[in-house]
Design a protein around this motif. Structure first.
Motif, PDB file in Angstrom:
ATOM      1  N   ILE A  37       1.131  -1.377  -4.719  1.00 22.98           N
ATOM      2  CA  ILE A  37       0.153  -0.514  -5.393  1.00 22.98           C
ATOM      3  C   ILE A  37       0.834   0.845  -5.548  1.00 22.98           C
ATOM      4  CG2 ILE A  37      -2.143   0.533  -5.311  1.00 22.98           C
ATOM      5  CD1 ILE A  37      -2.928  -1.688  -3.337  1.00 22.98           C
ATOM      6  N   GLY A  63      -1.884   3.954  -3.775  1.00 26.28           N
ATOM      7  CA  GLY A  63      -1.231   3.030  -2.866  1.00 26.28           C
ATOM      8  C   GLY A  63      -0.586   3.806  -1.727  1.00 26.28           C
ATOM      9  N   ASN A  79       2.650  -2.220   1.728  1.00 25.43           N
ATOM     10  CA  ASN A  79       2.598  -1.823   0.318  1.00 25.43           C
ATOM     11  C   ASN A  79       3.995  -1.732  -0.299  1.00 25.43           C
ATOM     12  OD1 ASN A  79       1.117  -1.135  -2.018  1.00 25.43           O
ATOM     13  ND2 ASN A  79       1.618   1.020  -1.717  1.00 25.43           N
TER      14      ASN A  79
END
Ligand SMILES: [Zn+2]
Length: 110
Positions: free
Chosen positions: A52, A58, A65
């Motif tokens: 993200i 994010g 992530n």
């Protein structure tokens, strides 16, 4: 020593980046192997992708992530995200005006 948010993110990121580079060899975007011998600057060289994007809220440094990616895949992905976002401005308002923007913060929690 005063811990700064950005500083600790950077340290985390570097640590997770090393971990990913040491343990992964498949591009998380296209699913093809990444040639780790390619140097930085090569389109197919390894890079770290934010699953993200930070611009979409994010996490900047959480390993959850981050993923390995080809530089070019990462580049195309962000091009796509920002292009889509730009074109996504609603022009027609219907009487069923559903929320159109993706909530990236909660997107992965389900
Ligand atoms: Zn790729």
């Amino acid at each position: 020593m005063r811990p700064e948010r950005q500083g600790s993110h950077r340290a985390n990121y570097e640590r997770n980046k090393k971990r990913i580079l040491a343990t992964q060899n498949i591009c998380g975007i296209c699913g093809h192997p990444v040639d780790m011998s390619l140097k930085h600057g090569h389109p197919m060289a390894a890079t770290i992708d934010h699953i993200i994007p930070v611009a979409k809220n994010g996490h900047p440094s959480d390993i959850e992530n981050l993923q390995l990616a080809h530089w070019i895949c990462n580049r195309q992905k962000s091009d796509k995200i920002f292009k889509t976002n730009k074109e996504k401005q609603p022009t027609v308002i219907g009487n069923r005006n559903l929320p159109q923007s993706m909530d990236w913060k909660t997107y992965r929690s389900g």
